[in-house]
Design a protein around this motif. Structure first.
Motif, PDB file in Angstrom:
ATOM      1  N   PRO A 110       0.817  -1.215   0.000  1.00  0.00           N
ATOM      2  CA  PRO A 110       0.000   0.000   0.000  1.00  0.00           C
ATOM      3  C   PRO A 110       0.848   1.261   0.000  1.00  0.00           C
ATOM      4  N   ASN A 111       0.473   2.216  -0.831  1.00  0.00           N
ATOM      5  CA  ASN A 111       1.155   3.493  -0.916  1.00  0.00           C
ATOM      6  C   ASN A 111       0.643   4.385   0.216  1.00  0.00           C
ATOM      7  N   SER A 112       1.535   4.724   1.166  1.00  0.00           N
ATOM      8  CA  SER A 112       1.109   5.498   2.337  1.00  0.00           C
ATOM      9  C   SER A 112       0.610   6.887   1.948  1.00  0.00           C
ATOM     10  N   LYS A 113       1.235   7.493   0.939  1.00  0.00           N
ATOM     11  CA  LYS A 113       0.805   8.814   0.499  1.00  0.00           C
ATOM     12  C   LYS A 113      -0.584   8.741  -0.132  1.00  0.00           C
ATOM     13  N   PHE A 114      -0.824   7.698  -0.917  1.00  0.00           N
ATOM     14  CA  PHE A 114      -2.133   7.516  -1.540  1.00  0.00           C
ATOM     15  C   PHE A 114      -3.187   7.255  -0.474  1.00  0.00           C
ATOM     16  N   ARG A 115      -2.837   6.473   0.555  1.00  0.00           N
ATOM     17  CA  ARG A 115      -3.759   6.187   1.651  1.00  0.00           C
ATOM     18  C   ARG A 115      -4.149   7.482   2.374  1.00  0.00           C
ATOM     19  N   THR A 116      -3.155   8.326   2.654  1.00  0.00           N
ATOM     20  CA  THR A 116      -3.424   9.601   3.319  1.00  0.00           C
ATOM     21  C   THR A 116      -4.318  10.489   2.461  1.00  0.00           C
ATOM     22  N   ALA A 117      -4.028  10.518   1.162  1.00  0.00           N
ATOM     23  CA  ALA A 117      -4.838  11.316   0.235  1.00  0.00           C
ATOM     24  C   ALA A 117      -6.280  10.825   0.218  1.00  0.00           C
ATOM     25  N   LEU A 118      -6.462   9.513   0.261  1.00  0.00           N
ATOM     26  CA  LEU A 118      -7.816   8.953   0.272  1.00  0.00           C
ATOM     27  C   LEU A 118      -8.577   9.335   1.538  1.00  0.00           C
ATOM     28  N   TRP A 119      -7.899   9.304   2.686  1.00  0.00           N
ATOM     29  CA  TRP A 119      -8.550   9.675   3.938  1.00  0.00           C
ATOM     30  C   TRP A 119      -8.988  11.137   3.918  1.00  0.00           C
TER      31      TRP A 119
ATOM     32  N   ALA B 100      -9.678  12.948   1.231  1.00  0.00           N
ATOM     33  CA  ALA B 100     -10.790  13.055   0.283  1.00  0.00           C
ATOM     34  C   ALA B 100     -12.068  12.470   0.883  1.00  0.00           C
ATOM     35  N   LEU B 101     -11.959  11.376   1.611  1.00  0.00           N
ATOM     36  CA  LEU B 101     -13.123  10.732   2.234  1.00  0.00           C
ATOM     37  C   LEU B 101     -13.799  11.670   3.225  1.00  0.00           C
ATOM     38  N   ILE B 102     -13.028  12.268   4.121  1.00  0.00           N
ATOM     39  CA  ILE B 102     -13.586  13.164   5.142  1.00  0.00           C
ATOM     40  C   ILE B 102     -14.227  14.398   4.503  1.00  0.00           C
ATOM     41  N   LEU B 103     -13.540  14.973   3.501  1.00  0.00           N
ATOM     42  CA  LEU B 103     -14.072  16.164   2.833  1.00  0.00           C
ATOM     43  C   LEU B 103     -15.379  15.857   2.112  1.00  0.00           C
ATOM     44  N   ASN B 104     -15.424  14.731   1.404  1.00  0.00           N
ATOM     45  CA  ASN B 104     -16.621  14.391   0.631  1.00  0.00           C
ATOM     46  C   ASN B 104     -17.804  14.041   1.523  1.00  0.00           C
ATOM     47  N   LEU B 105     -17.561  13.338   2.606  1.00  0.00           N
ATOM     48  CA  LEU B 105     -18.654  12.977   3.503  1.00  0.00           C
ATOM     49  C   LEU B 105     -19.245  14.217   4.169  1.00  0.00           C
ATOM     50  N   SER B 106     -18.385  15.166   4.513  1.00  0.00           N
ATOM     51  CA  SER B 106     -18.856  16.417   5.120  1.00  0.00           C
ATOM     52  C   SER B 106     -19.723  17.210   4.144  1.00  0.00           C
ATOM     53  N   MET B 107     -19.258  17.295   2.887  1.00  0.00           N
ATOM     54  CA  MET B 107     -20.002  18.071   1.898  1.00  0.00           C
ATOM     55  C   MET B 107     -21.294  17.382   1.471  1.00  0.00           C
ATOM     56  N   PHE B 108     -21.368  16.074   1.623  1.00  0.00           N
ATOM     57  CA  PHE B 108     -22.606  15.362   1.319  1.00  0.00           C
ATOM     58  C   PHE B 108     -23.743  15.911   2.186  1.00  0.00           C
TER      59      PHE B 108
ATOM     60  N   ASP C 290     -23.449  12.773  -5.404  1.00  0.00           N
ATOM     61  CA  ASP C 290     -22.120  12.517  -5.950  1.00  0.00           C
ATOM     62  C   ASP C 290     -21.085  12.506  -4.832  1.00  0.00           C
ATOM     63  N   PHE C 291     -21.201  13.461  -3.906  1.00  0.00           N
ATOM     64  CA  PHE C 291     -20.280  13.501  -2.764  1.00  0.00           C
ATOM     65  C   PHE C 291     -20.385  12.217  -1.937  1.00  0.00           C
ATOM     66  N   PHE C 292     -21.617  11.756  -1.709  1.00  0.00           N
ATOM     67  CA  PHE C 292     -21.806  10.528  -0.936  1.00  0.00           C
ATOM     68  C   PHE C 292     -21.218   9.327  -1.663  1.00  0.00           C
ATOM     69  N   GLY C 293     -21.481   9.248  -2.976  1.00  0.00           N
ATOM     70  CA  GLY C 293     -20.931   8.146  -3.764  1.00  0.00           C
ATOM     71  C   GLY C 293     -19.413   8.142  -3.747  1.00  0.00           C
ATOM     72  N   ASP C 294     -18.831   9.330  -3.822  1.00  0.00           N
ATOM     73  CA  ASP C 294     -17.371   9.432  -3.796  1.00  0.00           C
ATOM     74  C   ASP C 294     -16.812   9.013  -2.443  1.00  0.00           C
ATOM     75  N   ALA C 295     -17.500   9.416  -1.362  1.00  0.00           N
ATOM     76  CA  ALA C 295     -17.037   9.036  -0.024  1.00  0.00           C
ATOM     77  C   ALA C 295     -17.030   7.523   0.129  1.00  0.00           C
TER      78      ALA C 295
ATOM     79  N   ILE D 217     -13.976   2.313  -0.004  1.00  0.00           N
ATOM     80  CA  ILE D 217     -13.714   1.017  -0.632  1.00  0.00           C
ATOM     81  C   ILE D 217     -12.275   0.951  -1.133  1.00  0.00           C
ATOM     82  N   SER D 218     -11.808   2.039  -1.715  1.00  0.00           N
ATOM     83  CA  SER D 218     -10.431   2.080  -2.225  1.00  0.00           C
ATOM     84  C   SER D 218      -9.428   1.871  -1.096  1.00  0.00           C
ATOM     85  N   LEU D 219      -9.701   2.460   0.065  1.00  0.00           N
ATOM     86  CA  LEU D 219      -8.827   2.262   1.220  1.00  0.00           C
ATOM     87  C   LEU D 219      -8.797   0.794   1.629  1.00  0.00           C
ATOM     88  N   ALA D 220      -9.931   0.123   1.503  1.00  0.00           N
ATOM     89  CA  ALA D 220     -10.028  -1.271   1.939  1.00  0.00           C
ATOM     90  C   ALA D 220      -9.254  -2.228   1.037  1.00  0.00           C
ATOM     91  N   VAL D 221      -9.053  -1.856  -0.241  1.00  0.00           N
ATOM     92  CA  VAL D 221      -8.421  -2.792  -1.190  1.00  0.00           C
ATOM     93  C   VAL D 221      -6.997  -2.397  -1.571  1.00  0.00           C
TER      94      VAL D 221
END
Length: 209
Positions: free
Chosen positions: A12-21, A23-31, A52-57, A62-66
């Motif tokens: 797992p790419n740690s930088k990509f994981r951090t970026a996903l987290w 993006a996840l928090i931002l998108n869920l908030s905006m939903f 769209d924000f909810f779907g992205d979150a 899911i991306s974090l999980a895989v």
């Protein structure tokens, strides 16, 4: 060959994981912000963007999980995400047609303020994920999600201006149609890439047996 083991799990790419987290928090908030704001302003484009924000979150979660799984499973998840994005496009299209029959213009000021806030959030997410836009289908999918959101938010702002200036519901509906087309086109691209990756990994696996 340098890519002969591409079907194996990757670290797992740690930088990509951090970026996903992020993006996840931002998108869920905006939903939640756009869901409430869209209902208050009677705006189809805000309502569509909240979905769209909810779907992205969900997609980021899911991306974090895989992240540590093989390319085959990452591509499988990307395939599901692509189908979800395409389905989102169809749902927005149906909702837009329904709103057209009602003909009630949205509240422009609320649309504009929330649209600007959403744009700022999505630009941050897009910048964070930009470095991973050329990765596998899973990485491409999260980048395309953020890119589409940023484009959609710019369109929402223009729609708010259009509604404010004309008092018509049409600018809001036009933006919703644009967002639907973005979801359909991005979904198609992700589905196509994911199917190719799944076939390649299955072929490589068969050769190694």
């Amino acid at each position: 060959m340098a890519c002969s083991c591409s079907h194996e799990p990757v670290k797992p790419n740690s930088k990509f994981r951090t970026a996903l987290w992020i993006a996840l928090i931002l998108n869920l908030s905006m939903f939640f912000v756009e869901l409430i704001g869209g209902m208050y302003a009677n705006s189809v484009s805000l309502w569509a963007d909240s979905l769209d924000f909810f779907g992205d979150a969900v997609n980021y979660a899911i991306s974090l999980a895989v992240l540590g799984m093989s390319l085959y499973w990452r591509a499988t998840v990307a395939l599901v995400k692509g189908l979800t994005m395409a389905t989102f496009g169809l749902v927005v299209l149906i909702k837009t047609l329904y709103a057209y029959t009602q003909g009630i213009p949205p509240e422009a000021i609320t649309m504009g303020v929330i649209g600007i806030l959403a744009l700022v959030v999505n630009v941050i997410a897009a910048v964070v994920l930009y470095a991973f836009r050329e990765g596998d289908s899973n990485m491409q999918s999260v980048w395309l999600c953020s890119r589409n959101d940023a484009i959609g938010n710019v369109a929402v702002i223009f729609a708010a201006i259009g509604v404010f200036g004309t008092g018509s519901v049409l600018p809001d509906l036009i933006v919703a149609l644009i967002m639907a087309s973005l979801g359909l086109s991005a979904g198609y691209r992700i589905i196509k890439t994911a199917i190719i990756e799944r076939k390649e990994t299955m072929h490589l696996h068969a050769k190694h047996e």
